[in-house]
Design a protein around this motif. Structure first.
Motif, PDB file in Angstrom:
ATOM      1  N   SER A  87      88.337  41.293   4.269  1.00  0.00           N
ATOM      2  CA  SER A  87      87.735  42.231   3.378  1.00  0.00           C
ATOM      3  C   SER A  87      88.139  43.349   3.880  1.00  0.00           C
ATOM      4  CB  SER A  87      86.241  42.204   4.448  1.00  0.00           C
ATOM      5  OG  SER A  87      85.039  43.325   4.307  1.00  0.00           O
ATOM      6  N   TRP A  88      88.822  43.740   4.924  1.00  0.00           N
ATOM      7  CA  TRP A  88      89.594  44.427   5.565  1.00  0.00           C
ATOM      8  C   TRP A  88      90.845  45.030   4.482  1.00  0.00           C
ATOM      9  CZ3 TRP A  88      94.540  46.324   7.292  1.00  0.00           C
ATOM     10  CH2 TRP A  88      94.589  47.488   7.906  1.00  0.00           C
ATOM     11  N   LEU A  89      91.259  44.593   4.266  1.00  0.00           N
ATOM     12  CA  LEU A  89      92.951  44.003   3.233  1.00  0.00           C
ATOM     13  C   LEU A  89      92.201  44.403   1.642  1.00  0.00           C
ATOM     14  CD1 LEU A  89      94.125  41.511   4.577  1.00  0.00           C
ATOM     15  CD2 LEU A  89      95.349  42.987   4.472  1.00  0.00           C
ATOM     16  N   GLY A  90      90.779  43.426   1.409  1.00  0.00           N
ATOM     17  CA  GLY A  90      90.400  44.222   0.042  1.00  0.00           C
ATOM     18  C   GLY A  90      90.573  45.743  -0.257  1.00  0.00           C
ATOM     19  N   TYR A  91      89.828  46.044   0.927  1.00  0.00           N
ATOM     20  CA  TYR A  91      89.686  47.732   0.542  1.00  0.00           C
ATOM     21  C   TYR A  91      90.845  47.922   0.546  1.00  0.00           C
ATOM     22  CZ  TYR A  91      84.394  46.413   1.797  1.00  0.00           C
ATOM     23  OH  TYR A  91      82.657  46.067   1.962  1.00  0.00           O
ATOM     24  N   VAL A  92      91.189  47.767   1.509  1.00  0.00           N
ATOM     25  CA  VAL A  92      92.598  48.922   1.418  1.00  0.00           C
ATOM     26  C   VAL A  92      93.507  48.965   0.418  1.00  0.00           C
ATOM     27  CG1 VAL A  92      95.335  49.043   2.983  1.00  0.00           C
ATOM     28  CG2 VAL A  92      93.142  49.309   3.905  1.00  0.00           C
ATOM     29  N   LEU A  93      94.049  47.424   0.167  1.00  0.00           N
ATOM     30  CA  LEU A  93      94.591  47.205  -0.753  1.00  0.00           C
ATOM     31  C   LEU A  93      93.452  47.992  -2.660  1.00  0.00           C
ATOM     32  CD1 LEU A  93      95.712  43.653  -0.344  1.00  0.00           C
ATOM     33  CD2 LEU A  93      97.296  45.372  -0.366  1.00  0.00           C
ATOM     34  N   VAL A  94      92.748  47.754  -2.708  1.00  0.00           N
ATOM     35  CA  VAL A  94      92.122  48.111  -3.790  1.00  0.00           C
ATOM     36  C   VAL A  94      92.003  49.993  -3.596  1.00  0.00           C
ATOM     37  CG1 VAL A  94      89.685  49.137  -4.430  1.00  0.00           C
ATOM     38  CG2 VAL A  94      89.674  46.773  -4.324  1.00  0.00           C
ATOM     39  N   ALA A  95      92.134  50.684  -2.504  1.00  0.00           N
ATOM     40  CA  ALA A  95      92.054  52.018  -2.279  1.00  0.00           C
ATOM     41  C   ALA A  95      93.542  52.320  -2.619  1.00  0.00           C
ATOM     42  CB  ALA A  95      91.879  52.511  -1.055  1.00  0.00           C
ATOM     43  N   ALA A  96      94.368  51.522  -1.717  1.00  0.00           N
ATOM     44  CA  ALA A  96      96.672  51.868  -2.508  1.00  0.00           C
ATOM     45  C   ALA A  96      96.071  51.686  -3.510  1.00  0.00           C
ATOM     46  CB  ALA A  96      96.939  51.015  -1.203  1.00  0.00           C
ATOM     47  N   SER A  97      95.642  50.278  -4.434  1.00  0.00           N
ATOM     48  CA  SER A  97      96.069  50.573  -5.835  1.00  0.00           C
ATOM     49  C   SER A  97      95.880  51.356  -7.046  1.00  0.00           C
ATOM     50  CB  SER A  97      95.787  49.074  -6.733  1.00  0.00           C
ATOM     51  OG  SER A  97      94.585  48.899  -6.671  1.00  0.00           O
ATOM     52  N   THR A  98      94.453  52.155  -6.370  1.00  0.00           N
ATOM     53  CA  THR A  98      94.348  53.439  -7.089  1.00  0.00           C
ATOM     54  C   THR A  98      94.987  54.263  -6.995  1.00  0.00           C
ATOM     55  OG1 THR A  98      91.513  52.064  -6.895  1.00  0.00           O
ATOM     56  CG2 THR A  98      91.867  54.918  -7.473  1.00  0.00           C
ATOM     57  N   ASN A 113     104.305  59.976 -14.380  1.00  0.00           N
ATOM     58  CA  ASN A 113     105.324  59.643 -14.108  1.00  0.00           C
ATOM     59  C   ASN A 113     105.926  58.393 -16.055  1.00  0.00           C
ATOM     60  OD1 ASN A 113     106.416  60.994 -12.549  1.00  0.00           O
ATOM     61  ND2 ASN A 113     106.346  59.275 -10.808  1.00  0.00           N
ATOM     62  N   GLU A 114     106.160  59.003 -17.040  1.00  0.00           N
ATOM     63  CA  GLU A 114     106.625  58.165 -18.074  1.00  0.00           C
ATOM     64  C   GLU A 114     107.729  56.451 -17.600  1.00  0.00           C
ATOM     65  OE1 GLU A 114     107.879  60.541 -20.979  1.00  0.00           O
ATOM     66  OE2 GLU A 114     106.778  62.453 -20.665  1.00  0.00           O
ATOM     67  N   ASP A 115     108.358  56.829 -17.165  1.00  0.00           N
ATOM     68  CA  ASP A 115     108.926  55.181 -16.768  1.00  0.00           C
ATOM     69  C   ASP A 115     108.787  54.696 -15.529  1.00  0.00           C
ATOM     70  OD1 ASP A 115     109.542  57.257 -15.185  1.00  0.00           O
ATOM     71  OD2 ASP A 115     111.966  56.773 -14.622  1.00  0.00           O
ATOM     72  N   ALA A 116     107.139  54.740 -15.193  1.00  0.00           N
ATOM     73  CA  ALA A 116     106.740  53.854 -14.338  1.00  0.00           C
ATOM     74  C   ALA A 116     106.453  52.728 -14.406  1.00  0.00           C
ATOM     75  CB  ALA A 116     105.919  54.502 -13.513  1.00  0.00           C
ATOM     76  N   PHE A 117     106.140  51.809 -13.387  1.00  0.00           N
ATOM     77  CA  PHE A 117     106.305  50.252 -14.116  1.00  0.00           C
ATOM     78  C   PHE A 117     104.441  50.234 -13.410  1.00  0.00           C
ATOM     79  CE2 PHE A 117     110.383  49.552 -13.821  1.00  0.00           C
ATOM     80  CZ  PHE A 117     110.471  48.885 -14.995  1.00  0.00           C
ATOM     81  N   ILE A 118     103.617  49.418 -14.577  1.00  0.00           N
ATOM     82  CA  ILE A 118     101.937  49.193 -13.593  1.00  0.00           C
ATOM     83  C   ILE A 118     101.706  48.095 -13.058  1.00  0.00           C
ATOM     84  CG2 ILE A 118     101.322  47.937 -16.181  1.00  0.00           C
ATOM     85  CD1 ILE A 118      98.702  50.248 -16.386  1.00  0.00           C
ATOM     86  N   TRP A 119     102.543  47.092 -13.186  1.00  0.00           N
ATOM     87  CA  TRP A 119     102.008  45.733 -12.793  1.00  0.00           C
ATOM     88  C   TRP A 119     102.286  45.687 -11.517  1.00  0.00           C
ATOM     89  CZ3 TRP A 119      99.997  42.817 -16.619  1.00  0.00           C
ATOM     90  CH2 TRP A 119     101.091  42.688 -17.554  1.00  0.00           C
ATOM     91  N   GLN A 120     102.362  46.646 -10.278  1.00  0.00           N
ATOM     92  CA  GLN A 120     102.457  46.181  -8.880  1.00  0.00           C
ATOM     93  C   GLN A 120     100.878  47.332  -8.855  1.00  0.00           C
ATOM     94  OE1 GLN A 120     104.335  48.571 -10.208  1.00  0.00           O
ATOM     95  NE2 GLN A 120     105.286  50.219  -9.114  1.00  0.00           N
ATOM     96  N   LEU A 136      98.424  44.436  -6.873  1.00  0.00           N
ATOM     97  CA  LEU A 136      97.403  44.879  -5.946  1.00  0.00           C
ATOM     98  C   LEU A 136      95.757  45.276  -6.435  1.00  0.00           C
ATOM     99  CD1 LEU A 136      99.675  47.903  -3.933  1.00  0.00           C
ATOM    100  CD2 LEU A 136      99.440  45.243  -3.340  1.00  0.00           C
ATOM    101  N   ALA A 137      95.569  45.805  -7.073  1.00  0.00           N
ATOM    102  CA  ALA A 137      94.297  45.429  -7.845  1.00  0.00           C
ATOM    103  C   ALA A 137      93.662  44.716  -7.504  1.00  0.00           C
ATOM    104  CB  ALA A 137      94.246  46.584  -8.507  1.00  0.00           C
ATOM    105  N   LEU A 138      94.429  43.410  -7.997  1.00  0.00           N
ATOM    106  CA  LEU A 138      94.143  41.830  -8.289  1.00  0.00           C
ATOM    107  C   LEU A 138      93.709  41.432  -6.848  1.00  0.00           C
ATOM    108  CD1 LEU A 138      94.951  41.491 -12.034  1.00  0.00           C
ATOM    109  CD2 LEU A 138      92.833  41.957 -10.559  1.00  0.00           C
ATOM    110  N   VAL A 139      94.767  41.325  -6.137  1.00  0.00           N
ATOM    111  CA  VAL A 139      94.951  40.668  -5.061  1.00  0.00           C
ATOM    112  C   VAL A 139      93.586  41.284  -3.893  1.00  0.00           C
ATOM    113  CG1 VAL A 139      95.604  40.524  -2.554  1.00  0.00           C
ATOM    114  CG2 VAL A 139      97.123  40.194  -4.831  1.00  0.00           C
TER     115      VAL A 139
END
Length: 119
Positions: free
Chosen positions: A14-25, A35-42, A46-49
């Motif tokens: 649960s803790w990891l899920g909340y942290v990963l959702v907040a970090a991905s957001t 940034n125009e040249d940034a990647f979105i996949w990471q 992170l959000a899916l995990v």
């Protein structure tokens, strides 16, 4: 922490899920959008995990299951709404991180009641 052994792994998930959702957001709104040249996949990964960890926790809960699922969905919806506020210099992302930091202990207590004396 007064959790039984079988609830500790759910607590960590649960803790990891909340942290990963907040970090991905925060990463999506703070790094990808400006940034125009940034990647979105990471940020998507992170959000899916994070959602996977929260979903796993929600399937294994015995008490307060429906309420926890609804509050987790609200958490996942509210964070991007806060981060999308058009404030200068990343203040909306800072507010989103502060709100996430305040919500996580409350959501963890509702799901697991680690601070109650009846465990």
């Amino acid at each position: 922490m007064y959790l039984k052994k079988n609830k500790r792994s759910l607590h960590i998930n649960s803790w990891l899920g909340y942290v990963l959702v907040a970090a991905s957001t925060a990463g999506y709104f703070g790094y990808y959008l400006p940034n125009e040249d940034a990647f979105i996949w990471q940020w998507i990964i992170l959000a899916l995990v994070g959602v996977f960890f929260l979903g796993y926790k929600n399937t294994k809960l015995e008490k307060n299951k429906f309420r926890t699922i609804v509050l987790d969905l609200l958490y996942i919806i509210v964070l991007p709404l806060i981060a999308s506020i058009p404030w200068p210099r990343g203040l909306s992302i800072l507010l989103m991180i502060l709100v996430a930091g305040l919500l996580v202990p409350a959501l963890m207590h509702l799901a697991f009641q680690p601070w109650s004396k009846k465990n």
